[in-house]
Design a protein around this motif. Sequence first.
Motif, PDB file in Angstrom:
ATOM      1  N   UNK A 127      43.677  -5.786  75.704  1.00 52.50           N
ATOM      2  CA  UNK A 127      44.213  -4.568  75.123  1.00 52.50           C
ATOM      3  C   UNK A 127      45.435  -3.844  75.684  1.00 52.50           C
ATOM      4  N   UNK A 128      46.245  -3.655  75.145  1.00 51.91           N
ATOM      5  CA  UNK A 128      47.783  -3.522  75.854  1.00 51.91           C
ATOM      6  C   UNK A 128      47.290  -1.640  76.149  1.00 51.91           C
ATOM      7  N   UNK A 129      47.661  -1.288  76.549  1.00 57.61           N
ATOM      8  CA  UNK A 129      48.022   0.374  76.668  1.00 57.61           C
ATOM      9  C   UNK A 129      49.127   0.920  75.453  1.00 57.61           C
ATOM     10  N   UNK A 130      48.889   1.777  74.706  1.00 58.94           N
ATOM     11  CA  UNK A 130      50.420   1.957  73.656  1.00 58.94           C
ATOM     12  C   UNK A 130      50.452   3.752  73.645  1.00 58.94           C
ATOM     13  N   UNK A 131      51.424   4.425  73.900  1.00 57.73           N
ATOM     14  CA  UNK A 131      51.728   6.271  73.191  1.00 57.73           C
ATOM     15  C   UNK A 131      52.903   6.019  71.432  1.00 57.73           C
ATOM     16  N   UNK A 132      51.731   6.387  71.020  1.00 59.67           N
ATOM     17  CA  UNK A 132      52.639   6.507  69.959  1.00 59.67           C
ATOM     18  C   UNK A 132      53.215   7.571  68.971  1.00 59.67           C
ATOM     19  N   UNK A 133      54.194   8.406  69.308  1.00 59.05           N
ATOM     20  CA  UNK A 133      54.654   9.502  69.365  1.00 59.05           C
ATOM     21  C   UNK A 133      55.223   9.888  67.992  1.00 59.05           C
ATOM     22  N   UNK A 134      54.366  11.662  67.644  1.00 57.27           N
ATOM     23  CA  UNK A 134      55.203  12.169  66.164  1.00 57.27           C
ATOM     24  C   UNK A 134      56.175  12.601  66.390  1.00 57.27           C
ATOM     25  N   UNK A 135      57.265  12.743  65.975  1.00 56.08           N
ATOM     26  CA  UNK A 135      58.712  13.371  65.735  1.00 56.08           C
ATOM     27  C   UNK A 135      59.386  14.708  64.920  1.00 56.08           C
ATOM     28  N   UNK A 136      59.217  14.822  64.522  1.00 58.32           N
ATOM     29  CA  UNK A 136      59.897  15.888  63.740  1.00 58.32           C
ATOM     30  C   UNK A 136      61.684  16.670  63.768  1.00 58.32           C
ATOM     31  N   UNK A 137      62.715  15.762  62.725  1.00 60.49           N
ATOM     32  CA  UNK A 137      64.024  15.447  63.273  1.00 60.49           C
ATOM     33  C   UNK A 137      64.562  16.354  61.897  1.00 60.49           C
ATOM     34  N   UNK A 138      65.578  17.218  62.723  1.00 56.14           N
ATOM     35  CA  UNK A 138      66.480  17.589  61.786  1.00 56.14           C
ATOM     36  C   UNK A 138      68.189  17.862  61.625  1.00 56.14           C
ATOM     37  N   UNK A 139      69.179  16.550  61.133  1.00 55.50           N
ATOM     38  CA  UNK A 139      70.630  16.429  62.043  1.00 55.50           C
ATOM     39  C   UNK A 139      70.907  17.077  61.313  1.00 55.50           C
ATOM     40  N   UNK A 140      72.470  17.013  61.618  1.00 54.93           N
ATOM     41  CA  UNK A 140      73.507  17.459  61.019  1.00 54.93           C
ATOM     42  C   UNK A 140      74.733  17.179  61.446  1.00 54.93           C
ATOM     43  N   UNK A 141      75.612  15.850  60.183  1.00 53.37           N
ATOM     44  CA  UNK A 141      76.284  15.135  60.273  1.00 53.37           C
ATOM     45  C   UNK A 141      77.809  15.657  59.244  1.00 53.37           C
ATOM     46  N   UNK A 142      78.755  15.678  60.206  1.00 51.84           N
ATOM     47  CA  UNK A 142      80.144  15.530  59.742  1.00 51.84           C
ATOM     48  C   UNK A 142      81.205  15.117  59.954  1.00 51.84           C
ATOM     49  N   UNK A 143      81.671  14.272  59.044  1.00 50.38           N
ATOM     50  CA  UNK A 143      82.506  13.149  58.954  1.00 50.38           C
ATOM     51  C   UNK A 143      84.032  13.246  57.737  1.00 50.38           C
ATOM     52  N   UNK A 144      84.292  12.402  57.612  1.00 46.39           N
ATOM     53  CA  UNK A 144      85.568  12.809  57.053  1.00 46.39           C
ATOM     54  C   UNK A 144      85.896  11.113  56.642  1.00 46.39           C
TER      55      UNK A 144
END
Length: 330
Positions: A127-144
Motif C-alpha cells: 500500500x503506497x501512501x498518497x495525498x489527494x488534493x482538492x483545489x478550486x481555481x479561478x483563471x483569467x486569460x487575455x490574448x490576441x
Amino acid sequence: MIFKCKNCGGNILYNPEKGTMCCPHCESLESEDKLVSTEYMVSCANCGAPMDGAIKQFTSATKCLNCGTYVILDERVEGDLRPEFVLPFRISRNKAIDLLRDEFGKRIFTPSAFLNKASVDKIEGSYIPFFMYDYDTYSRYQGVGTKVRTWTSGGYEYTETSYYDIYREMKADFDMVPVDASDAMEDGLMDLLEPFNYAGLEQFNEKYMSGFMGEMYNQPEEALAPRAIDKIAKAVDGLLNGSISGYSTVTKVNKNTDLKKKNVHYALLPVWEYVFSFRGVDYKFHVNGETGKVVGRTPVDKQKVVAFSGTVFALVSIIGMAIRFAMAYL
Ligand SMILES: [Zn+2]
Ligand SMILES: [Zn+2]
C-alpha cells in the motif's frame, strides 16, 4: 496488530478476489480476531523473532521474516498517521503473476528464471501512501487572435488579417488530485501506474492491510502540494487552450490563476511489486493492484520503463482527477 483466525488460529488475510477477510488455512470467512500488542516494533507476536530486519523508516505493515505472519504497526496507522481512505487490492497475487507472465513471458524475450517458482515468492503487494488534493481555481486569460483571409482578384493576391481580443474567465474545481508520498516510489513510475479508480475507495480499516506491505507518508502534505499544483496548472492550461479555437494564430498577453486549497485526503493505494535480479541488475515490475495495469523495465530494454496495456477492468473514468469547471466567454 495481527489478525488471527478464530477457527484455526492461522494468520487471516484480506482476500482481493473475495473482497473480504479469509483464512488461507481453513477458508473461514470474516472470522478474524484482532491481536493488538505494543511490541511489534521489537518482536513478532506470533513467533517472537526480532522484527528489526522487516521494519524500515516508513514501514506501516510488513511480514515477519521468520514465520511469515503479516503485521500492521498500530502506532503508524493512528492519529495523524491514520489514513482517511484505502483502495483495497482487487488483483490477487496469482492474478498479478499471470498478468506479468502474459506481458513479459510472451511478447518480449525474457530469461527463463523470470517468474519461475523460486522467484515468484518475491512478489509482494504494497500500500503506497498518497495525498489527494482538492483545489478550486479561478483563471483569467487575455490574448490576441488573428484570422487570415486571402483571395485573388484582377491578377492581384489580397490578404486580410483580422485581430480579435480574446478574454476567458474560468472557474475549475479539482477533486482528488493524487501525489504519492513515498520517496522510494519513483514519481514517473506512479504516473505510469495511474489511473486508479477512486470509486473503489473505502474508509480506512487495518484489515485491508493484512497480507500486504504498507508505508506511511514520508513527508507532510504541505511539502508535496507543489506537485499537485503542477498537475493542476497543466490541466488549467489544457482547458483554456481547448476553449480557444478558430484562429490562425493566438498570442497570449496575460494569464493568471488563483488557487484555493479546499481539502487534503490521506489514502493508501495498492501496488504489486516484483524485483527480478538478472546478471547483477535488479529489474522492478509493478502491477496496479486495482486495475491490473502492468509497468516494467525489461532485461532486453534496460533504459525504458514502459506501461503495458494489461488493464483487466474497464474503467468508468479514465481521468486521474475529477474536474468540474465553468467557463465564461466574455
Ligand atoms: Zn483458519
Ligand atoms: Zn514471526
